[in-house]
Scaffold this active site. Structure first.
Site, PDB file in Angstrom:
ATOM      1  N   LYS A   1      -2.553   6.313  -2.304  1.00  0.00           N
ATOM      2  CA  LYS A   1      -1.345   5.492  -2.486  1.00  0.00           C
ATOM      3  C   LYS A   1      -1.568   4.411  -3.546  1.00  0.00           C
ATOM      4  CE  LYS A   1      -0.209   8.310  -0.265  1.00  0.00           C
ATOM      5  NZ  LYS A   1      -0.815   9.379   0.565  1.00  0.00           N
TER       6      LYS A   1
ATOM      7  N   GLU B   1     -20.076   4.786  13.757  1.00  0.00           N
ATOM      8  CA  GLU B   1     -19.618   5.439  12.515  1.00  0.00           C
ATOM      9  C   GLU B   1     -20.842   5.868  11.703  1.00  0.00           C
ATOM     10  OE1 GLU B   1     -16.700   6.526  10.975  1.00  0.00           O
ATOM     11  OE2 GLU B   1     -18.199   7.222   9.541  1.00  0.00           O
ATOM     12  N   ARG B   2     -20.844   7.134  11.275  1.00  0.00           N
ATOM     13  CA  ARG B   2     -22.025   7.621  10.549  1.00  0.00           C
ATOM     14  C   ARG B   2     -21.894   7.480   9.032  1.00  0.00           C
ATOM     15  NH1 ARG B   2     -21.471  14.189  11.388  1.00  0.00           N
ATOM     16  NH2 ARG B   2     -19.669  14.459  10.048  1.00  0.00           N
TER      17      ARG B   2
ATOM     18  N   GLU C   1       1.381  15.577  -3.556  1.00  0.00           N
ATOM     19  CA  GLU C   1       1.142  14.176  -3.935  1.00  0.00           C
ATOM     20  C   GLU C   1       0.242  14.099  -5.167  1.00  0.00           C
ATOM     21  OE1 GLU C   1       1.794  11.857   0.331  1.00  0.00           O
ATOM     22  OE2 GLU C   1      -0.176  11.749  -0.582  1.00  0.00           O
TER      23      GLU C   1
ATOM     24  N   ALA D   1       0.450  23.862  -2.074  1.00  0.00           N
ATOM     25  CA  ALA D   1       1.518  22.874  -2.312  1.00  0.00           C
ATOM     26  C   ALA D   1       1.982  22.253  -1.009  1.00  0.00           C
ATOM     27  CB  ALA D   1       2.681  23.518  -3.059  1.00  0.00           C
TER      28      ALA D   1
ATOM     29  N   SER E   1     -11.451  15.103  10.305  1.00  0.00           N
ATOM     30  CA  SER E   1     -11.323  16.459   9.746  1.00  0.00           C
ATOM     31  C   SER E   1     -12.021  16.537   8.404  1.00  0.00           C
ATOM     32  CB  SER E   1      -9.841  16.799   9.581  1.00  0.00           C
ATOM     33  OG  SER E   1      -9.252  15.898   8.659  1.00  0.00           O
TER      34      SER E   1
ATOM     35  N   HIS F   1      24.713  -5.115   2.678  1.00  0.00           N
ATOM     36  CA  HIS F   1      25.125  -4.547   1.398  1.00  0.00           C
ATOM     37  C   HIS F   1      24.656  -5.450   0.273  1.00  0.00           C
ATOM     38  CE1 HIS F   1      27.604  -2.382  -1.464  1.00  0.00           C
ATOM     39  NE2 HIS F   1      28.051  -3.551  -1.904  1.00  0.00           N
TER      40      HIS F   1
ATOM     41  N   HIS G   1      -1.402   7.612  11.377  1.00  0.00           N
ATOM     42  CA  HIS G   1      -0.724   6.864  12.453  1.00  0.00           C
ATOM     43  C   HIS G   1      -0.689   7.663  13.750  1.00  0.00           C
ATOM     44  CE1 HIS G   1       1.957   8.773   9.585  1.00  0.00           C
ATOM     45  NE2 HIS G   1       2.793   9.059  10.565  1.00  0.00           N
TER      46      HIS G   1
HETATM   47  P1  FAD Z   1     -11.020  10.239   9.997  1.00  0.00           P
HETATM   48  O1  FAD Z   1     -10.234   9.267   9.222  1.00  0.00           O
HETATM   49  O2  FAD Z   1     -11.419  11.489   9.306  1.00  0.00           O
HETATM   50  O3  FAD Z   1     -12.301   9.489  10.525  1.00  0.00           O
HETATM   51  C1  FAD Z   1     -13.304  10.138  11.228  1.00  0.00           C
HETATM   52  C2  FAD Z   1     -14.582   9.354  11.091  1.00  0.00           C
HETATM   53  O4  FAD Z   1     -15.544   9.871  11.997  1.00  0.00           O
HETATM   54  C3  FAD Z   1     -15.222   9.469   9.716  1.00  0.00           C
HETATM   55  O5  FAD Z   1     -15.409   8.184   9.176  1.00  0.00           O
HETATM   56  C4  FAD Z   1     -16.551  10.180   9.968  1.00  0.00           C
HETATM   57  O6  FAD Z   1     -17.581   9.724   9.114  1.00  0.00           O
HETATM   58  C5  FAD Z   1     -16.817   9.786  11.403  1.00  0.00           C
HETATM   59  N1  FAD Z   1     -17.716  10.699  12.142  1.00  0.00           N
HETATM   60  C6  FAD Z   1     -17.641  12.044  12.249  1.00  0.00           C
HETATM   61  N2  FAD Z   1     -18.580  12.508  13.093  1.00  0.00           N
HETATM   62  C7  FAD Z   1     -19.278  11.430  13.517  1.00  0.00           C
HETATM   63  C8  FAD Z   1     -20.373  11.251  14.418  1.00  0.00           C
HETATM   64  N3  FAD Z   1     -20.923  12.270  15.094  1.00  0.00           N
HETATM   65  N4  FAD Z   1     -20.839  10.002  14.612  1.00  0.00           N
HETATM   66  C9  FAD Z   1     -20.283   8.926  13.974  1.00  0.00           C
HETATM   67  N5  FAD Z   1     -19.247   9.048  13.141  1.00  0.00           N
HETATM   68  C10 FAD Z   1     -18.735  10.276  12.931  1.00  0.00           C
HETATM   69  N6  FAD Z   1      -2.327  10.444   6.539  1.00  0.00           N
HETATM   70  C11 FAD Z   1      -1.244   9.630   6.601  1.00  0.00           C
HETATM   71  O7  FAD Z   1      -0.785   9.331   7.699  1.00  0.00           O
HETATM   72  N7  FAD Z   1      -0.671   9.140   5.463  1.00  0.00           N
HETATM   73  C12 FAD Z   1      -1.126   9.449   4.226  1.00  0.00           C
HETATM   74  O8  FAD Z   1      -0.575   8.987   3.235  1.00  0.00           O
HETATM   75  C13 FAD Z   1      -2.236  10.313   4.134  1.00  0.00           C
HETATM   76  N8  FAD Z   1      -2.743  10.661   2.934  1.00  0.00           N
HETATM   77  C14 FAD Z   1      -3.849  11.460   2.874  1.00  0.00           C
HETATM   78  C15 FAD Z   1      -4.345  11.818   1.626  1.00  0.00           C
HETATM   79  C16 FAD Z   1      -5.471  12.623   1.528  1.00  0.00           C
HETATM   80  C17 FAD Z   1      -6.009  12.980   0.172  1.00  0.00           C
HETATM   81  C18 FAD Z   1      -6.130  13.062   2.718  1.00  0.00           C
HETATM   82  C19 FAD Z   1      -7.372  13.899   2.643  1.00  0.00           C
HETATM   83  C20 FAD Z   1      -5.633  12.722   3.950  1.00  0.00           C
HETATM   84  C21 FAD Z   1      -4.479  11.938   4.044  1.00  0.00           C
HETATM   85  N9  FAD Z   1      -3.940  11.589   5.276  1.00  0.00           N
HETATM   86  C22 FAD Z   1      -2.827  10.797   5.336  1.00  0.00           C
HETATM   87  C23 FAD Z   1      -4.524  12.070   6.536  1.00  0.00           C
HETATM   88  C24 FAD Z   1      -5.381  10.976   7.177  1.00  0.00           C
HETATM   89  O9  FAD Z   1      -6.400  10.606   6.288  1.00  0.00           O
HETATM   90  C25 FAD Z   1      -5.985  11.492   8.473  1.00  0.00           C
HETATM   91  O10 FAD Z   1      -4.966  11.976   9.305  1.00  0.00           O
HETATM   92  C26 FAD Z   1      -6.717  10.366   9.192  1.00  0.00           C
HETATM   93  O11 FAD Z   1      -7.771   9.868   8.413  1.00  0.00           O
HETATM   94  C27 FAD Z   1      -7.260  10.872  10.527  1.00  0.00           C
HETATM   95  O12 FAD Z   1      -7.909   9.826  11.172  1.00  0.00           O
HETATM   96  P2  FAD Z   1      -9.096  10.087  12.203  1.00  0.00           P
HETATM   97  O13 FAD Z   1      -9.443   8.752  12.741  1.00  0.00           O
HETATM   98  O14 FAD Z   1      -8.697  11.149  13.127  1.00  0.00           O
HETATM   99  O15 FAD Z   1     -10.278  10.698  11.333  1.00  0.00           O
END
Ligand code: FAD
Length: 446
Positions: free
Chosen positions: A48, A31-32, A179, A173, A137, A431, A311
């Protein structure tokens, strides 16, 4: 040579590392930035936490219905922020503890893939049988006049506010925009929500969107759909936002512009081209096992662009682990429940009517206002809408109402198991509970 290197410790990466390790694989997680990724640090969890502050404020506004007089209340945003930060750091600690307990090697640094069996981090090369890209993302920005002004922010910035702004324009929106609008509206910000498409929450069921829009408006959120956001300007000492709706130009004075115009994959500086990994602007291309075009390199979560939910990222990872182990899990990625945390909550799973267009389906709705528990809670807004196919099998459930985020999982299980509504009718619901909206809705299919 170890079994698995995972790049990115968001919900995709860290949950997969835990799962893989529980199944006996030797795992290194890189993790970076911060363990927990976007979800824990700048997404699901901090929003949340704020949502529940907003919910308490909303409940206080309606408290006289319960015969309770609260003459005055005050919100200390320093405490609000501190609570949010404590939750985040507690959750980070929980993840770190689990990783440590299971023997996952966690390395801080940027992971770089050299080949299908080599990852470099901090100048060292790790040899591995499998690699998972879980790099997540980032917010996608549209270009517009004034985008560099200090009043323009994204969903990450808004979480570090020191107090709520008086006037906020939210561009987009979708789920995040709605939210944030709902949360900051309860704190006291005047919200203007601007959406380019015909309706807010574009991909949702048409009746849900319509009801959501009415309820948000009733809560005082100003909504402009079919509206193009044009620019932000500093005029004398005021920020002015210009939008165009049906050829008419409208201007709003604002203190904060939140851009929530979607997210795009973050390839994490990994050189996909030189590795021969196929991708497009939606994300890295994967097959049903979440494997990329290069064998033994997988891409999970937001970075594969299939559905940007925490999830979904986690279950993508479970799918990969089961594939590596040769014990394929039967996860149905067309049945991912999703929730919008507004007032009231919205939750959906399965098909919408639009998706079923041209097929022989039936729908039924049940209103929360006839549910006794909802009335006791004073949360009678909303409905559940269920969709069954021509064999009377449940294929879609769309809920707007109290506790929708929990209720949806009953429908998710029913859809997964291909439950016929006549079988569903045999299942007893206690109920008085909100879950009776589901059993009542099912009973309504004759
Ligand atoms: P991420 O959580 O984005 O994690 C990716 C990680 O990779 C990061 O920590 C990054 O630093 C690391 N990384 C990137 N490149 C490198 C590299 N080369 N080397 C080492 N590390 C690296 N989803 C829900 O299901 N419920 C919600 O209520 C919800 N609310 C949200 C609210 C907001 C404001 C936002 C922005 C998003 C929300 N989401 C929600 C979406 C959810 O956050 C994402 O779908 C989820 O975080 C995706 O998980 P991931 O593991 O794919 O990526």
């Amino acid at each position: 040579m170890i079994d698995l290197v995972i790049i990115g410790a968001g919900p995709g990466g860290f949950d997969t590392a835990i799962n893989a390790s529980e199944h006996g694989l030797e795992v290194t997680l890189i993790e970076r930035h911060k363990v927990g990724g976007t979800c824990l640090n700048y997404g699901c969890i901090p929003t949340k936490a704020l949502y529940h502050n907003a919910k308490h404020i909303k409940d206080l506004k309606d408290i006289d219905t319960f015969g309770i007089n609260v003459l005055e209340y005050d919100v200390d945003y320093d405490i609000v922020k501190e609570r949010k930060e404590t939750i985040v750091s507690n959750q980070i600690r929980n993840i770190q503890t689990s990783l440590k307990k299971l023997g996952v090697t966690l390395i801080e640094g940027e992971g770089k893939i050299l080949s299908a069996s080599e990852v470099e981090v901090n100048g060292e090369i790790i040899e591995t049988k499998n690699i998972i890209i879980a790099t997540g993302s980032k917010p996608s920005m549209i270009s517009f006049e004034g985008s560099d002004l200090e009043v323009v922010h994204n969903s990450k910035d808004i979480l570090s506010l020191s107090t709520w702004p008086k006037n906020m324009v939210i561009v987009g929106a979708g789920v995040i925009g709605c939210e944030m609008a709902s949360i900051f509206n309860q704190f006291g910000s005047n919200i203007t929500l601007v959406e380019y498409q015909d309706e807010i929450l574009p991909p949702l069921d048409k009746d849900i969107k319509k009801r959501a829009r009415n309820l948000y408006k009733r809560q005082g959120i100003d909504i402009y759909t079919k509206s193009a956001f044009k620019k932000v300007e500093l005029v004398e000492d005021k920020y002015i936002v210009t939008i165009e709706q049906k050829g008419k130009v409208k201007e709003f004075e604002t203190d904060y512009v939140l851009m929530s115009t979607g997210r795009s994959p973050n390839f994490g500086n990994i050189d996909l081209d030189s590795l021969g990994i196929e991708y497009n602007k939606q994300g890295i291309t994967v097959d049903e096992f979440k494997e990329t075009s290069v064998k033994n390199i997988y891409a999970i979560g937001d970075v594969n662009g299939e559905l940007m939910l925490a999830h979904k990222a986690t279950y993508d990872g479970y799918k990969v682990v089961s594939h590596i182990l040769g014990k394929e899990m039967d996860i149905k990625f067309d049945q991912v429940p999703s929730v919008v945390f507004t007032f009231p909550e919205i939750a959906i799973v399965g098909k919408t009517e639009d998706e079923l267009d041209g097929t022989n389906y039936r729908t039924n709705k049940f209103l929360f206002k006839t549910n006794a528990k909802a009335e006791c809670l004073n949360e009678t807004d909303g409905f559940v809408k269920m969709i069954v196919d021509e064999s009377d099998v449940l294929v879609g459930c769309h809920i707007i109402g109290a506790h929708a985020s929990d209720l949806i999982h009953e429908a998710t299980s029913m859809i997964y198991k291909n439950i016929n509504i006549n079988e569903y009718k045999n299942i007893i619901h206690a109920h008085p509970t909100i879950s009776e909206v589901l059993s009542e809705c099912i009973k309504g299919f004759h």
